[in-house]
Structure formats: structure tokens, C-alpha cells
Design an enzyme around this catalytic site. Structure first.
Site, PDB file in Angstrom:
ATOM      1  N   TRP A 356       0.845  -1.209   0.000  1.00  0.00           N
ATOM      2  CA  TRP A 356       0.000   0.000   0.000  1.00  0.00           C
ATOM      3  C   TRP A 356       0.878   1.256   0.000  1.00  0.00           C
ATOM      4  O   TRP A 356       0.580   2.249  -0.643  1.00  0.00           O
ATOM      5  CB  TRP A 356      -0.913  -0.013   1.234  1.00  0.00           C
ATOM      6  CG  TRP A 356      -1.825   1.171   1.315  1.00  0.00           C
ATOM      7  CD1 TRP A 356      -3.038   1.303   0.718  1.00  0.00           C
ATOM      8  CD2 TRP A 356      -1.593   2.395   2.017  1.00  0.00           C
ATOM      9  NE1 TRP A 356      -3.585   2.533   1.009  1.00  0.00           N
ATOM     10  CE2 TRP A 356      -2.717   3.220   1.800  1.00  0.00           C
ATOM     11  CE3 TRP A 356      -0.556   2.874   2.808  1.00  0.00           C
ATOM     12  CZ2 TRP A 356      -2.833   4.492   2.351  1.00  0.00           C
ATOM     13  CZ3 TRP A 356      -0.660   4.143   3.354  1.00  0.00           C
ATOM     14  CH2 TRP A 356      -1.790   4.932   3.122  1.00  0.00           C
ATOM     15  N   HIS A 357       1.988   1.179   0.725  1.00  0.00           N
ATOM     16  CA  HIS A 357       2.865   2.339   0.798  1.00  0.00           C
ATOM     17  C   HIS A 357       3.590   2.596  -0.516  1.00  0.00           C
ATOM     18  O   HIS A 357       3.970   3.732  -0.805  1.00  0.00           O
ATOM     19  CB  HIS A 357       3.890   2.161   1.927  1.00  0.00           C
ATOM     20  CG  HIS A 357       3.338   2.525   3.271  1.00  0.00           C
ATOM     21  ND1 HIS A 357       2.585   1.661   4.016  1.00  0.00           N
ATOM     22  CD2 HIS A 357       3.408   3.680   3.991  1.00  0.00           C
ATOM     23  CE1 HIS A 357       2.220   2.261   5.143  1.00  0.00           C
ATOM     24  NE2 HIS A 357       2.692   3.485   5.148  1.00  0.00           N
ATOM     25  N   GLY A 358       3.806   1.580  -1.289  1.00  0.00           N
ATOM     26  CA  GLY A 358       4.484   1.815  -2.562  1.00  0.00           C
ATOM     27  C   GLY A 358       4.687   0.521  -3.312  1.00  0.00           C
ATOM     28  O   GLY A 358       4.833  -0.548  -2.713  1.00  0.00           O
ATOM     29  N   PHE A 522       1.927   7.696  -1.347  1.00  0.00           N
ATOM     30  CA  PHE A 522       1.302   6.412  -1.052  1.00  0.00           C
ATOM     31  C   PHE A 522      -0.135   6.397  -1.517  1.00  0.00           C
ATOM     32  O   PHE A 522      -0.786   5.432  -1.540  1.00  0.00           O
ATOM     33  CB  PHE A 522       1.379   6.116   0.449  1.00  0.00           C
ATOM     34  CG  PHE A 522       2.788   6.255   1.005  1.00  0.00           C
ATOM     35  CD1 PHE A 522       3.889   5.898   0.230  1.00  0.00           C
ATOM     36  CD2 PHE A 522       3.009   6.745   2.269  1.00  0.00           C
ATOM     37  CE1 PHE A 522       5.180   6.030   0.722  1.00  0.00           C
ATOM     38  CE2 PHE A 522       4.285   6.869   2.775  1.00  0.00           C
ATOM     39  CZ  PHE A 522       5.378   6.525   2.005  1.00  0.00           C
TER      40      PHE A 522
END
Lengths: 522, 346
Positions: A356-358, A522
Site C-alpha cells: 500500500w505504501h508503494g 502512497f
């Protein structure tokens, strides 16, 4: 439109003026219009993506609720045996489940395509030696992870019957696109945000002042601390990242991330407050956490609770997990078998959190590192308890300071994953901290070659102490409430002082290009 | 009652903020009184009594190459130079508009060197020209015409937003000249008495395209039209300098343009001997700009043309003006002495 840009300040000024000038019934539509305009600034074509989410989630919510009503009507019509009732309930639930799955899949497919397809194809090419073309020029629509997750949360809540469906399309559109939280969250719950979002809000100077004060505080953190430190962080990740520089990077980036993200959330919450809307808090002094588990209860609270409620619980209680547990119990015994759903579900949650963050392996590794530390801590809980029993004095203030420092270091070390796009970059910097050869020739004065002067470092140091000091004061009650009880002259001087600190010491304008929020990625 | 109290408090807050803002802005804005002084030139004009016969408009080739003191001494011409570093042609146009708000000189002398730039090249040069202008529609338009990528109008409106990061590099002069300033030019002329002779010149680089941009031409058109509208004679010049090179192809275009428009154009490079310029003695930076000796020669030569061909009256008999110039001449001579001592020429 960056939060730290002149157009945004003008946008907010005009919006606030218009918001309290128009008839109150027009306030919510005006907010929607402003949100669309704000979003269109990031690229008008992005409006199609968010419109797709709004339409599908709105239709999904309405249909889910209709199904529930139909179920109730069928159950109420005539006398039915318990078996017949059960059959109706199960039949309708299956329909709702299918509907929910369809809408979720549609939205997740969009998210996966625009955000993860490139990463997926690159990974496939890397593993299998294939040569699939990767869509490198795709620009991920602003805040798509945030609004997709927020919308999913709403739909699941409707499915679960915890919130009513929003039948008014425009209201749902406002919930999904409410502009202050589009950039970097928080991921609001419909049940919370809807309480104030659609209501008319009469002008109250105190409310406006209070909200804007928080916005100002957010700008202080973002522009004076985070964006100034960004200059040094960018210089270090650009090549000066070995030995002492790597250690400095670890600390400076962790402070930058805190100032950047909490500053951004302060701006978001403050703006919403100035508009009369209550947005839930997203942080609770995360760097005061005594363990990683504690840290994740304090950092990005809305994301963590989202993953807990909408991924961890459904996965850990799923039919598949139940059968896996059964099998594991047979194979490894009751005690070990019972841990299987926890381990596996956590692994899925942290892998997903990383992704989800990257869309790169660095973030996946970051997620897995968090998972590993949390699981090891969980397994060692017995050991800790025994240790504290044997040494009761370790429960005191000194131990707490040690625990806070230890957690900070752990979080800071894992934040290195965030600084780089490759695992090689991250591990290279991290292990150089322990390599005496990498420290050769390093002098603290070398930090002055990172684009910041001695005066910059001193200023940042003072501001960081102020930032954490105010944050600690917040533990004893809202700082703004306490400030409001002070004499007017003192308040005025303090606020004007803070404003000038931002205006003078803020890292903005020519020579500073670090205006983008880190969590905006993000 | 509560409402009145709230309003009173808001007014107090706004006054405190505005006062502090103006003070801090003044402190952080460069003063241009030491080192790089070019940013001070444009603003100095407003402290002048506006009764000039000739206004020079242009870049460094006017503010360093002509001495108004000599024009007064030799011909009784009261002149002023409105120029600053790399002043672009569009800025010159708006500065001319601004000048006409205050006075109508008999002649405007415009240096065509800036035709080579259709767009602003540097924010620093923009700032040096634009910040000194008083607020007027001309200033607004000049800013809008000049801004390079990344510049914001609001940062011209509130220079604090641009100069806020000078907090760590404030100098003594920032405090010394917080509420006052000092004049650094002599009627817009920036004096240098030292000598750095021309010893060698870089090879002239041929260009792929010698045409000036449409934008540059359009502003020259505007300058011509504005002078015609105001009934002011326009004299186009190319002031002497040996570097950067003034191409023959450029010169031809300006000549053709001037003929077409019926405007006089003098390329002073073609009159070096007549002017008496000696590039081993009349330049302080190896040929880019004139020193005092060169500027006085240029002014003396051009003064004759202005007096004879434009029939400018000798005003040395005007008592008040003469007294004013006496003071200016004294300051002029004093600085000559000061600089001669500074450069070891006394």
C-alpha cells in the site's frame, strides 16, 4: 495543488469566505465543488478515476441496503418456518456478498492497474526473464490509495449493517473526495465523518480560529522542519549515505517523516475544523511508543485500524484460515496450531501494508520487517514478563525512556526502506553504519555539506524540540484549549510569532523543491 | 458588546501582524548599498526632482557609459539614466511608461543592446529592475512580462516571501539602512574610475540565427509609439562596448527598422575615434563597460548631438537647477577622489 503552494492558500481563503457566505444548505455542495476543483488541479483526467469509485461504491451501497430491506420484507411476509427464514437469510447474504465482492474487485482492479501493474510486470520480467512492456509513464491519480480504502471501508460497513447506505450520490461523492484528506489521509470512517460533513455550519469565529491555528501549526512542522530536513535527506540519499552520514540519515529522515506527515495531517484536520467538519485524529505521540506494537497503535491510526477491521479480522476468521488452523493443530499441536491464523493473517496484513505504501520490493520488505519484529516480540512476551518480575525496578521511568529510545531506533532503522527505491540502496546504507571503513574520514562538520548551514541545523534543532515539546504537552490536554485560557495579548503575540516563524524560517520558494508531502506518494 | 470586543481584537491582531510584517520585510529585503548596488538604481529616480531634458533608458551600457554630470557641465543638459543590470527591453518600455507618469523629457535615448533578449534570463536581474519601481499599472505589467519560471507575482507584492531565507545571511547594512538609504548613482550613472584595459578579445562566435525575437521587436514598436504619443523625440543608440559582440547583422536590422520608423539610430561603435575612446584606458572591465573617463567622453560626444541636433536649451542659467547641480557635482567629484584612493590612483 500542493498544500504549501500560493494557489492553495488562495483557494482556502476564497473557499472559507464563500463557505460562510452562502446559504447553509449550499455549504456541502460547495465543498464538493471545491473538492472536485482541488482534485482537477492534479490532472482533470483523474476525476474519471474518483468518479468511477464514487459511482460504483454509491450504487453498491444502495443495492446492499435494498437487499437488506428486501430480506426484512421477505422475512416479515407471512409465517415462515425457521428453516425457511434461514434459507432466505443465507440466500440474500450470498447475493450481498457477491455484490460486495464485485464492487470491491472493480475498485481494487483500478487501484492495482494504475499503481501496481508496472511493479508486477517488472517483477515477472525479473523472475522469468520475460520482456513485458511496463507502463512507466502512468501517473498514479492523487490519493487513489486513500480514497479507495476509505470507500471500501464504507461499503463493508454498509454490508455489515453498521452504517446506513448514503442514497444521495452527491453526499457520497463528498465523503469520498473531501479535499483536505485527499492528499494523505487520514482514511476516515463513514460513521465518523458523516456526522459533521453534510451538516450546515453557521459561522463561529472561535471555530475558524481554532482550526486555522492547527493549520498554522501543521505548516510550521511541514515547512520549517520537514522541508528543511528534506534538503539534507535528499543530498544523503543522492550519494552521501555511508557510515556517519547513514546514521544521520536514519535520524534526520525519521524526524522529517514525522514532521511531514503529522504536519500534513494537522493541516487536514485544522482545515476540516475551520469548515466545521470533524476528522478523526491520526497520531498519538508515536515516538513515545515503548514497543513497535505500541508504535502502530499511535502512528497512522486510521490506516492501522483500517487494516485491522477490513483485512486482518476478515482474513483471520475466514473459512480458509479456519481449515488451515485445524490442519496446523493436527500437525503441530494445539498451542502452535492456534497461532497459525495470527501469523498468516498478520503476514498478509503487513505485506499488504508494505505494498500500500508503494509498489516496490523495498516497501514489501519494510512490511515484512515490521511483521517479523511484531511476531518475535509476541513470542518473547513471556520472557519479558519473567524479566520484569525478576527485576521489578525496570518498570520505572528509566526503563520507559530506554524502551522509547529502543523503539525509536527500530522505527528509524526500518524507515531506511522508505528512503530508497532498491533493497541494495537500503541495506548498503544500513550496514555501512556498522562498517568502520565507511566511517573513515567522517566528521560531524561534514553534515554542513548537505545543503544546510550550521544556522539551519541550529534552527531545526530548536524547532524539533518545540515540536516534540508541544506534542508532549498535548498528553495532558488539548494545547489549543490551554492556550485559549491565556490572556488575549499573550495569545496574540504567540500566534503572530508562530506565523512569522513559518513565514521567515519556512523552507519554501526558490531553492527549495521539497514541497510534496511524503505520504502523498502512497 | 462581545461582538465589538471580538472585532477590536481582530483589528489589533491585523495591525500587529501588518506592522511586524512590514518591518521584517524591510529588514530582509536586500538594500543594494554595498557590493551589488545595481538593484538600487531604479528606485533612486523617485527621489529626484523630475524636470529632465533627456532620459536614458537601457541596461548597463547606459548607466555605466554616460555621465549626466558632463552633459550638465558641458551643455547645460539636465539628464537622468533609468537603467539597471541587464534591463530587458520590455522592462525598459514599462520604465518609460512609468517615467512619463512624472515628466515629459525632450529626448529619450534608448540603447538597443537589449533587443537580443525576447525573454527574461534571470530572476536576479528581474528583481534588480522591478523591485525599485513604484507600484503602478506599469510595474504590474512589467512584472507579468518579466517573470521567469518559478517566479510568483505575490513574491513581488510581498518581497518577504522571496527573501525570507536571508535571515541567516543578514549583514550590518541590513540594519544600518533599515529606515534610510543612500544614493549610489549620480543621476543614474554608476561610476567606476579604475582601469582594466582591453588586452584580448574572445573570438566572435557566429550565430545560427541573427534575427531578434518578435517579442523584442514588438516592445521596440511600443517604445516608438509611446514616444510618438507623448511627443517625445526618441534616439536609438548602440553604446560603445567591445564585448559582448554587437553583430553587423544585428546592426543592419536596427538600421532598417529605424529608417522605416523614421527614428534616428546611432551606432557609437562606428564613432570610436571621433569620441576619442581608448580601450586601454577607458574601460574598467576589459571592454564590457566604460569607466569614468570613457563615460565622460561618451557623454561629451553625445551631448553635442543632443544640444545641436535636438536643440536642447542650455539650462546652466537656471539658478535653482544650477544650485542643485552644484551639489551633485560636488558629490560626483568627491566620489571620484574616494574611488581614486580606493583603487590607488590618487
Amino acid at each position: 495543488m500542493l498544500f504549501t503552494s500560493y494557489p492553495f492558500i488562495a483557494f482556502i481563503a476564497i473557499l472559507l469566505f464563500a463557505y460562510y457566505l452562502v446559504p447553509r444548505r449550499v455549504q456541502a455542495p460547495l465543498l464538493l465543488l471545491a473538492s472536485c476543483a482541488f482534485y482537477a488541479f492534479s490532472g482533470w483526467e483523474n476525476l474519471f478515476f474518483i468518479a468511477f469509485t464514487v459511482l460504483t461504491v454509491w450504487a453498491g451501497g444502495v443495492l446492499l441496503e435494498k437487499n437488506l430491506i428486501r430480506q426484512k420484507e421477505r422475512l416479515a411476509a407471512g409465517e415462515l418456518s425457521p428453516e425457511e427464514k434461514k434459507a432466505i437469510r443465507e440466500g440474500e447474504k450470498k447475493k450481498r456478498k457477491r455484490l460486495l465482492a464485485a464492487v470491491l474487485l472493480l475498485n481494487l482492479a483500478v487501484l492495482a492497474t494504475v499503481k501496481y501493474l508496472g511493479f508486477f510486470l517488472e517483477s515477472v520480467n525479473g523472475v522469468f526473464g520475460t520482456a513485458f512492456g511496463t507502463p512507466s509513464d502512468w501517473i498514479v491519480p492523487m490519493g487513489i490509495s486513500f480514497y479507495t480504502f476509505q470507500s471500501i471501508g464504507y461499503l463493508v460497513d454498509v454490508y455489515r449493517g453498521t452504517v446506513p447506505a448514503q442514497r444521495n450520490l452527491w453526499k457520497l461523492a463528498l465523503f469520498v473526495s473531501f479535499f483536505p484528506q485527499l492528499v494523505q489521509g487520514p482514511i476516515s470512517r463513514y460513521g465518523d465523518l458523516s456526522k459533521t460533513l453534510f451538516d450546515p455550519h453557521p459561522f463561529r469565529f472561535g471555530v475558524l480560529r481554532r482550526g486555522l491555528l492547527r493549520v498554522l501549526w501543521g505548516y510550521f512542522k511541514k515547512m520549517v522542519i520537514a522541508d528543511r530536513l528534506a534538503v539534507a535527506v535528499i543530498a544523503m540519499t543522492g550519494g552521501k549515505d555511508r557510515g556517519g552520514f547513514a546514521l544521520a540519515l536514519l535520524f534526520l529522515y525519521t524526524i522529517q517523516l514525522y514532521a511531514d506527515f503529522t504536519g500534513g495531517i494537522d493541516i487536514t484536520i485544522g482545515l476540516a475544523e475551520a469548515l466545521g467538519v470533524t476528522v478523526a485524529e491520526n497520531f498519538r505521540r508515536p515516538y513515545c511508543a515503548v514497543s513497535l506494537k505500541d508504535y502502530w497503535r499511535r502512528w497512522h491510526i486510521s490506516m492501522c485500524s483500517w487494516f485491522r477491521d477490513y483485512l486482518f479480522y476478515p482474513v483471520s476468521t475466514s473459512r480458509l484460515m479456519r481449515s488451515l488452523t485445524k490442519g496446523a493443530k493436527k500437525a503441530f499441536g494445539d498451542k502452535a496450531g492456534r497461532k497459525v491464523p495470527l501469523y498468516l493473517s498478520s503476514l498478509i496484513v503487513w505485506g499488504t501494508t508494505g505494498l500500500w505504501h508503494g509498489a516496490n520490493w523495498n516497501f514489501v520488505m519494510w512490511g515484512l520487517a515490521n511483521w517479523a519484529v511484531l511476531m518475535i516480540s509476541q513470542e518473547c512476551e513471556g520472557l519479558y514478563a519473567a524479566f520484569h518480575k525478576r527485576f521489578p525496578k525496570t518498570e520505572g521511568f528509566g526503563w520507559r525512556v530506554f524502551a522509547v529510545g529502543r523503539t525509536f531506533l527500530l522505527v528509524a532503522a526500518m524507515n531506511l526502506f522508505d528512503c530508497y527505491t532498491t533493497l541494495g540502496g537500503t541495506f548498503g546504507a544500513f550496514f555501512s553504519i556498522f562498517d568502520p571503513a565507511a566511517w573513515a574520514g567522517f566528521e560531524p562538520a561534514g553534515l554542513l555539506s548537505l545543503g544546510l548551514s550550521g544556522a539551519d541545523f541550529i534552527l531545526t534543532g530548536i524547532c524539533v524540540v518545540l515540536m516534540f515539546g508541544i506534542s508532549l504537552m498535548g498528553a495532558k490536554g488539548d494545547v489549543r484549549d490551554r492556550l485559549a485560557r491565556k490572556p488575549f495579548a499573550l495569545r496574540l503575540v504567540l500566534v503572530v510569532l508562530l506565523l512569522f516563524v513559518v513565514l521567515i524560517f519556512g523552507a519554501y520558494g526558490r531553492g527549495y523543491d521539497a514541497g510534496q508531502f511524503i505520504y502523498n506518494r502512497f | 458588546m462581545k461582538r465589538t470586543k471580538t472585532i477590536l481584537r481582530i483589528v489589533c491582531a491585523l495591525l500587529l501582524f501588518a506592522g511586524a510584517f512590514l518591518l521584517i520585510q524591510r529588514l530582509l529585503t536586500p538594500k543594494y548599498v554595498d557590493g551589488i548596488v545595481e538593484g538600487a538604481f531604479v528606485a533612486e529616480y523617485y527621489r529626484e526632482k523630475k524636470d529632465h531634458d533627456v532620459i536614458f533608458i537601457g541596461d548597463c551600457e547606459v548607466y555605466e557609459n554616460f555621465s549626466p554630470a558632463v552633459l550638465w557641465r558641458d551643455y547645460g543638459i539636465n539628464s537622468y539614466i533609468r537603467g539597471s543590470a541587464e534591463q530587458y527591453i520590455f522592462q525598459s518600455y514599462y520604465l518609460l511608461e512609468d517615467t512619463f507618469r512624472y515628466e515629459k523629457p525632450d529626448v529619450v535615448v534608448f540603447n538597443v543592446q537589449s533587443l537580443q533578449f525576447g525573454e527574461a534570463q534571470s530572476e536576479a536581474y528581474n528583481r534588480m529592475t522591478l523591485e525599485g519601481m513604484r507600484w503602478s499599472p506599469a510595474k504590474v505589467e512589467s512584472i507579468l512580462a518579466s517573470m521567469t519560471e518559478g517566479e510568483h507575482f505575490i513574491e513581488y507584492l510581498f518581497p518577504l516571501l522571496r527573501y525570507h531565507d536571508r535571515w541567516s545571511s543578514l549583514e550590518k547594512t541590513d540594519f544600518q539602512y533599515l529606515f534610510q538609504t543612500r544614493t549610489v548613482t549620480h543621476n543614474g550613472y554608476y561610476m567606476r574610475v579604475d582601469v582594466k584595459p582591453v588586452e584580448s578579445l574572445p573570438a566572435v562566435k557566429p550565430r545560427g540565427d541573427y534575427s531578434f525575437s518578435d517579442r523584442a521587436w514588438s516592445y521596440l514598436d511600443k517604445i516608438v509609439s509611446l514616444c510618438q504619443k507623448e511627443g517625445v523625440e526618441l534616439l536609438l543608440i548602440k553604446a560603445p562596448s567591445v564585448y559582448p559582440h554587437w553583430y553587423d547583422q544585428w546592426d543592419e536590422q536596427v538600421k532598417t527598422y529605424a529608417e522605416k520608423k523614421g527614428v534616428r539610430y546611432i551606432n557609437m561603435l562606428e564613432h570610436t575615434e571621433e569620441i576619442g575612446l581608448d580601450y586601454t584606458a577607458d574601460t574598467y572591465d576589459a571592454g564590457l563597460h566604460m569607466n569614468l573617463s570613457g563615460a565622460e567622453k561618451c557623454a561629451a560626444w553625445l551631448g553635442r548631438i543632443l544640444a545641436e541636433d535636438y536643440h536642447l536649451a542650455d539650462r546652466r542659467g537656471e539658478e535653482a537647477l544650477a544650485a542643485e547641480w552644484d551639489e551633485k557635482r560636488a558629490a560626483y567629484e568627491a566620489e571620484i577622489q574616494e574611488q581614486k584612493e580606493k583603487y590607488g590612483m590618487a
